[in-house]
Write a protein that holds these residues in place. Structure first.
Motif, PDB file in Angstrom:
ATOM      1  N   LEU A 294       0.840  -1.197   0.000  1.00 54.33           N
ATOM      2  CA  LEU A 294       0.000   0.000   0.000  1.00 54.33           C
ATOM      3  C   LEU A 294       0.875   1.247   0.000  1.00 54.33           C
ATOM      4  O   LEU A 294       1.849   1.332   0.750  1.00 54.33           O
ATOM      5  CB  LEU A 294      -0.911   0.033   1.237  1.00 54.33           C
ATOM      6  CG  LEU A 294      -1.924  -1.097   1.390  1.00 54.33           C
ATOM      7  CD1 LEU A 294      -2.663  -0.942   2.711  1.00 54.33           C
ATOM      8  CD2 LEU A 294      -2.902  -1.120   0.229  1.00 54.33           C
ATOM      9  N   TRP A 295       0.474   2.220  -0.841  1.00 54.08           N
ATOM     10  CA  TRP A 295       1.130   3.522  -0.812  1.00 54.08           C
ATOM     11  C   TRP A 295       0.623   4.260   0.413  1.00 54.08           C
ATOM     12  O   TRP A 295      -0.575   4.388   0.630  1.00 54.08           O
ATOM     13  CB  TRP A 295       0.765   4.346  -2.050  1.00 54.08           C
ATOM     14  CG  TRP A 295       1.473   3.926  -3.289  1.00 54.08           C
ATOM     15  CD1 TRP A 295       0.944   3.249  -4.344  1.00 54.08           C
ATOM     16  CD2 TRP A 295       2.848   4.162  -3.609  1.00 54.08           C
ATOM     17  NE1 TRP A 295       1.904   3.036  -5.293  1.00 54.08           N
ATOM     18  CE2 TRP A 295       3.088   3.593  -4.873  1.00 54.08           C
ATOM     19  CE3 TRP A 295       3.897   4.793  -2.957  1.00 54.08           C
ATOM     20  CZ2 TRP A 295       4.324   3.643  -5.489  1.00 54.08           C
ATOM     21  CZ3 TRP A 295       5.134   4.844  -3.571  1.00 54.08           C
ATOM     22  CH2 TRP A 295       5.334   4.277  -4.838  1.00 54.08           C
ATOM     23  N   LEU A 296       1.533   4.768   1.211  1.00 49.26           N
ATOM     24  CA  LEU A 296       1.157   5.519   2.402  1.00 49.26           C
ATOM     25  C   LEU A 296       1.298   7.023   2.178  1.00 49.26           C
ATOM     26  O   LEU A 296       0.895   7.811   3.015  1.00 49.26           O
ATOM     27  CB  LEU A 296       2.006   5.086   3.602  1.00 49.26           C
ATOM     28  CG  LEU A 296       1.865   3.625   3.983  1.00 49.26           C
ATOM     29  CD1 LEU A 296       2.749   3.306   5.174  1.00 49.26           C
ATOM     30  CD2 LEU A 296       0.420   3.278   4.286  1.00 49.26           C
ATOM     31  N   GLY A 297       1.871   7.406   1.084  1.00 48.17           N
ATOM     32  CA  GLY A 297       2.091   8.818   0.788  1.00 48.17           C
ATOM     33  C   GLY A 297       3.563   9.144   0.914  1.00 48.17           C
ATOM     34  O   GLY A 297       4.361   8.359   1.447  1.00 48.17           O
ATOM     35  N   ALA A 298       3.938  10.303   0.420  1.00 44.34           N
ATOM     36  CA  ALA A 298       5.330  10.764   0.459  1.00 44.34           C
ATOM     37  C   ALA A 298       6.275   9.701  -0.109  1.00 44.34           C
ATOM     38  O   ALA A 298       7.355   9.444   0.429  1.00 44.34           O
ATOM     39  CB  ALA A 298       5.735  11.161   1.874  1.00 44.34           C
TER      40      ALA A 298
END
Length: 194
Positions: A120-124
């Motif tokens: 999963l992409w968590l951001g940043a």
């Protein structure tokens, strides 16, 4: 003069409520000295509301993108879990198209029986691997939080819209009052000359 727009009420997120000018004289005690300060204070507050509105609209747009993405990810992970439960090994194969780039897609064949985790992409630019159940729990929490945030942003936008209207009416009332005051002064000066 510092109390012209004294904050008395705010919404739950601290956005001040706009006062409504019932009588201009309550705000402008000495027209020759106070008027410019009062109108400037009201125009500044109006600009602050408009700035907050732009910020909230950006938040709304971001949430309107995030929420469907989270829902789509949840659907996919739930589909993987359901496919894993199948008794027939052939039914545990998922064929899908996926995006490589904005305009480029390709096909993949996934053996769901061997799939125990997802990334999963968590951001940043951070991606982490999660077991399926943890991924679902994380995404459900994020979905719940984003939907709650969406409601707050919509509430704030409505509050800002009402206050922008109030401040625009206030500004118009101040201008109209000043125009009438100046007309009366000119008429009195002309009457004194005659």
């Amino acid at each position: 003069m510092t109390d012209i727009l004294k904050i008395t009420n705010t919404n739950p997120r601290g956005i001040p409520e706009a006062p409504f000018i019932d009588k201009v004289e309550d705000y402008v005690k000495n027209p020759d000295v106070d008027f410019d300060k009062v109108i400037a204070a009201f125009q500044d507050r109006l600009q602050q509301y408009k700035f907050m509105e732009v910020s909230k609209k950006q938040q709304l747009g971001d949430l309107n993108v995030k929420i469907p993405d989270i829902e789509k990810n949840l659907d996919i992970i739930n589909h993987i879990k359901e496919t894993k439960k199948s008794d027939d090994e052939e039914d545990k194969i998922i064929e899908t198209n996926y995006e490589l780039n904005d305009t480029l897609y390709t096909r993949a064949t996934i053996d769901a029986s061997k799939l125990e985790s997802v990334y999963l992409w968590l951001g940043a630019e951070v991606m982490l691997e999660y077991p399926l159940d943890e991924a679902i729990e994380l995404l459900n929490d994020r979905l719940k939080n984003n939907k709650a945030q969406l409601e707050l942003v919509k509430e704030d936008l409505e509050f800002l819209k009402e206050n922008i209207t109030t401040m625009e009416v206030n500004t118009a009332r101040l201008y109209n009052w000043d125009v009438e005051r100046r007309k009366k002064l000119r008429a009195a000066e002309e009457g004194a000359k005659n």
